[in-house]
Each structure stands twice: as C-alpha cells, then as structure tokens.
Write a protein that holds these residues in place. Structure first.
Motif, PDB file in Angstrom:
ATOM      1  N   GLU A  95      33.741  60.202  47.813  1.00  0.00           N
ATOM      2  CA  GLU A  95      34.127  59.431  46.624  1.00  0.00           C
ATOM      3  C   GLU A  95      35.656  59.376  46.477  1.00  0.00           C
ATOM      4  O   GLU A  95      36.231  58.317  46.230  1.00  0.00           O
ATOM      5  N   ILE A  96      36.313  60.514  46.648  1.00  0.00           N
ATOM      6  CA  ILE A  96      37.773  60.567  46.530  1.00  0.00           C
ATOM      7  C   ILE A  96      38.431  59.768  47.660  1.00  0.00           C
ATOM      8  O   ILE A  96      39.384  59.016  47.444  1.00  0.00           O
ATOM      9  N   TYR A  97      37.897  59.902  48.884  1.00  0.00           N
ATOM     10  CA  TYR A  97      38.463  59.171  50.026  1.00  0.00           C
ATOM     11  C   TYR A  97      38.378  57.665  49.802  1.00  0.00           C
ATOM     12  O   TYR A  97      39.337  56.938  50.028  1.00  0.00           O
ATOM     13  N   HIS A  98      37.214  57.207  49.348  1.00  0.00           N
ATOM     14  CA  HIS A  98      37.054  55.777  49.089  1.00  0.00           C
ATOM     15  C   HIS A  98      38.046  55.289  48.039  1.00  0.00           C
ATOM     16  O   HIS A  98      38.611  54.203  48.169  1.00  0.00           O
ATOM     17  N   ARG A  99      38.279  56.102  46.996  1.00  0.00           N
ATOM     18  CA  ARG A  99      39.222  55.709  45.961  1.00  0.00           C
ATOM     19  C   ARG A  99      40.637  55.656  46.537  1.00  0.00           C
ATOM     20  O   ARG A  99      41.400  54.733  46.255  1.00  0.00           O
ATOM     21  N   MET A 101      41.489  54.999  49.520  1.00  0.00           N
ATOM     22  CA  MET A 101      41.578  53.860  50.427  1.00  0.00           C
ATOM     23  C   MET A 101      41.344  52.529  49.714  1.00  0.00           C
ATOM     24  O   MET A 101      41.185  51.498  50.351  1.00  0.00           O
ATOM     25  N   ASP A 102      41.318  52.549  48.401  1.00  0.00           N
ATOM     26  CA  ASP A 102      41.108  51.347  47.588  1.00  0.00           C
ATOM     27  C   ASP A 102      39.738  50.706  47.815  1.00  0.00           C
ATOM     28  O   ASP A 102      39.575  49.502  47.633  1.00  0.00           O
ATOM     29  N   ALA A 103      38.768  51.500  48.226  1.00  0.00           N
ATOM     30  CA  ALA A 103      37.433  50.945  48.451  1.00  0.00           C
ATOM     31  C   ALA A 103      36.791  50.587  47.111  1.00  0.00           C
ATOM     32  O   ALA A 103      36.913  51.320  46.134  1.00  0.00           O
ATOM     33  N   VAL A 104      36.142  49.445  47.088  1.00  0.00           N
ATOM     34  CA  VAL A 104      35.447  48.978  45.894  1.00  0.00           C
ATOM     35  C   VAL A 104      34.014  48.678  46.301  1.00  0.00           C
ATOM     36  O   VAL A 104      33.750  48.183  47.393  1.00  0.00           O
ATOM     37  N   ASP A 105      33.093  48.985  45.420  1.00  0.00           N
ATOM     38  CA  ASP A 105      31.676  48.737  45.674  1.00  0.00           C
ATOM     39  C   ASP A 105      31.467  47.266  46.042  1.00  0.00           C
ATOM     40  O   ASP A 105      31.865  46.373  45.288  1.00  0.00           O
ATOM     41  N   PRO A 106      30.851  46.980  47.201  1.00  0.00           N
ATOM     42  CA  PRO A 106      30.627  45.583  47.611  1.00  0.00           C
ATOM     43  C   PRO A 106      29.849  44.764  46.577  1.00  0.00           C
ATOM     44  O   PRO A 106      30.010  43.547  46.499  1.00  0.00           O
ATOM     45  N   GLU A 107      29.031  45.425  45.763  1.00  0.00           N
ATOM     46  CA  GLU A 107      28.297  44.702  44.727  1.00  0.00           C
ATOM     47  C   GLU A 107      29.255  44.106  43.691  1.00  0.00           C
ATOM     48  O   GLU A 107      28.978  43.049  43.114  1.00  0.00           O
ATOM     49  N   LEU A 108      30.391  44.781  43.450  1.00  0.00           N
ATOM     50  CA  LEU A 108      31.377  44.240  42.514  1.00  0.00           C
ATOM     51  C   LEU A 108      32.011  42.963  43.062  1.00  0.00           C
ATOM     52  O   LEU A 108      32.260  42.019  42.321  1.00  0.00           O
ATOM     53  N   ARG A 131      41.007  45.977  43.677  1.00  0.00           N
ATOM     54  CA  ARG A 131      41.575  47.275  44.027  1.00  0.00           C
ATOM     55  C   ARG A 131      41.746  48.110  42.763  1.00  0.00           C
ATOM     56  O   ARG A 131      41.872  47.587  41.665  1.00  0.00           O
ATOM     57  N   TRP A 132      41.724  49.431  42.986  1.00  0.00           N
ATOM     58  CA  TRP A 132      41.897  50.363  41.885  1.00  0.00           C
ATOM     59  C   TRP A 132      43.378  50.588  41.625  1.00  0.00           C
ATOM     60  O   TRP A 132      44.160  50.777  42.546  1.00  0.00           O
ATOM     61  N   VAL A 133      43.741  50.597  40.355  1.00  0.00           N
ATOM     62  CA  VAL A 133      45.067  51.012  39.913  1.00  0.00           C
ATOM     63  C   VAL A 133      44.799  52.047  38.821  1.00  0.00           C
ATOM     64  O   VAL A 133      44.495  51.694  37.686  1.00  0.00           O
ATOM     65  N   GLY A 134      44.848  53.310  39.189  1.00  0.00           N
ATOM     66  CA  GLY A 134      44.443  54.378  38.270  1.00  0.00           C
ATOM     67  C   GLY A 134      42.959  54.286  38.007  1.00  0.00           C
ATOM     68  O   GLY A 134      42.150  54.252  38.933  1.00  0.00           O
ATOM     69  N   HIS A 135      42.583  54.198  36.733  1.00  0.00           N
ATOM     70  CA  HIS A 135      41.167  54.108  36.355  1.00  0.00           C
ATOM     71  C   HIS A 135      40.723  52.674  36.132  1.00  0.00           C
ATOM     72  O   HIS A 135      39.610  52.426  35.676  1.00  0.00           O
ATOM     73  N   ALA A 136      41.588  51.718  36.427  1.00  0.00           N
ATOM     74  CA  ALA A 136      41.268  50.315  36.167  1.00  0.00           C
ATOM     75  C   ALA A 136      41.258  49.514  37.470  1.00  0.00           C
ATOM     76  O   ALA A 136      41.889  49.891  38.456  1.00  0.00           O
ATOM     77  N   LEU A 137      40.525  48.418  37.432  1.00  0.00           N
ATOM     78  CA  LEU A 137      40.492  47.495  38.566  1.00  0.00           C
ATOM     79  C   LEU A 137      41.424  46.318  38.298  1.00  0.00           C
ATOM     80  O   LEU A 137      41.574  45.884  37.159  1.00  0.00           O
ATOM     81  N   ARG A 138      42.018  45.832  39.374  1.00  0.00           N
ATOM     82  CA  ARG A 138      42.780  44.574  39.327  1.00  0.00           C
ATOM     83  C   ARG A 138      42.177  43.660  40.387  1.00  0.00           C
ATOM     84  O   ARG A 138      41.703  44.126  41.412  1.00  0.00           O
ATOM     85  N   ALA A 139      42.232  42.362  40.138  1.00  0.00           N
ATOM     86  CA  ALA A 139      41.654  41.396  41.073  1.00  0.00           C
ATOM     87  C   ALA A 139      42.696  40.370  41.482  1.00  0.00           C
ATOM     88  O   ALA A 139      43.582  40.018  40.696  1.00  0.00           O
TER      89      ALA A 139
END
Length: 197
Positions: A95-99, A101-108, A131-139
């Motif tokens: 979970e930490i590694y994915h975060r 690496m900016d990994a986002v759930d493909p369903e999103l 991509r994740w920026v802290g606890h928020a997503l940006r698109a």
C-alpha cells in the motif's frame, strides 16, 4: 493453589480476549478513516493494530496449550505469529509503495472516463491521469469538444467536466481539463508538438 492458578488463567484469558477486541476495534477504525481520507500510513497503522490483536489471541492460545501439557504450543504459535506479521507487513508495504509510486486504483480511472463521457459537449475522452498529492487526488484529463465550438463554449464544457469529476471521484480536489477540438477529420491540432515528444 490449583484454584489460584485457575483464577489467574481465567483473568489472563479474559485480558487476552479484551486485548484482541480492543485492538481489532482500533484497527477497523484506523483502516476505515485511513481509506476515507486517503492516508496509506493510517491504513498501515490499522493493519499493525490488527496484528497486535491477533498476537494477543495467539499468545493466549500458546500459553493455554503449554498449560494443558502441550509444550510445543508456544513455539508453534510463535511461528504462526511470525507468518501473520509477514503477511501484514507485505500488505502494508504494498500500500505504501503504491502511494509512493503515485499508483491509483484502475477503477478510479475508469470512473473518471465514464464521468467525462457523460458530460454534455464532450465528444471524446482522451488521456486521464490521476495522482496523489498528500491525502488528495489531482487529475489531468483531455477531452474533445466540437471543433466549431467557441472558446466560451469549450471553456464551459471543460469547467463542467472538472465540476463533475470533483463530485464523482472520492478525494479529488482539483482537475486540469484540456479541451481539444474534435475534428475536422484528418486534422492534427498538435502536429507542431510531435517533434518535442
């Protein structure tokens, strides 16, 4: 003396069960809140609390087995705890590694594409990046609009696309929407950029 031993065993057993239930409650709370706010660290902390709870239960089983005359119970339980900790460590590390690496759930990504496709005025959906920026997503997204739309119309479609994305995607705080003219056929509006890619 035997009565005292039984009383201590009951108290120890009760403490082990209470410890497990308390840790499991804390684990569920941390995992739920971590997922709600997008905190991989809090989710990992919840998984750690869950491991502590199962460790309390396992220690109780090991001590009970040893007290009942099965001396291998304690080392067997110790090995099982080690295996459980390795599984939790693997899940938390993933979970930490994915975060990181900016990994986002493909369903999103799929949800973002569906949301964009449903916006009036969107002729096609291009690249979608989250991509994740802290606890928020940006698109960052690309959409196609009518090639004969005015600048004001194209801007209105882009604003509506961003608005819908923010409402539909959990933890999305902002989106940059690039509107491209969709057509006329055979026209490449980015041809000048091809040599720079």
């Amino acid at each position: 003396m035997a009565d005292l031993f039984r009383t201590d065993s009951v108290h120890t057993g009760s403490a082990g069960v209470v410890g497990f239930l308390g840790n499991e409650w804390v684990a569920r709370y941390r995992i739920r809140v971590g997922r709600e706010i997008g905190s991989a660290a809090l989710v990992a902390d919840g998984l750690h609390a869950r491991t502590d709870g199962f460790t309390s239960l396992a220690v109780l089983l090991g001590a009970g087995g040893a007290a009942l005359g099965f001396p291998l119970a304690d080392p067997i339980v110790g090995l099982l705890i080690t295996v459980a900790i390795c599984f939790v460590l693997r899940d938390a590390a993933r979970e930490i590694y994915h975060r990181l690496m900016d990994a986002v759930d493909p369903e999103l990504i799929a949800q973002a594409e569906e949301t964009l496709a449903a916006v009036p005025g969107v002729e096609r959906v291009g690249a979608v990046r989250l991509r994740w920026v802290g606890h928020a997503l940006r698109a960052e997204v690309e959409i196609g609009v009518r090639h004969d739309a005015s600048l004001i119309e194209a801007h209105g479609v882009a604003v509506e696309a961003e608005h819908r994305l923010i409402h539909e995607l959990p933890r999305l705080r902002a989106a940059t929407v690039h509107a491209d003219p969709d057509g006329p056929a055979g026209t490449d509006h980015h041809a000048v950029l091809l040599t720079h890619q």
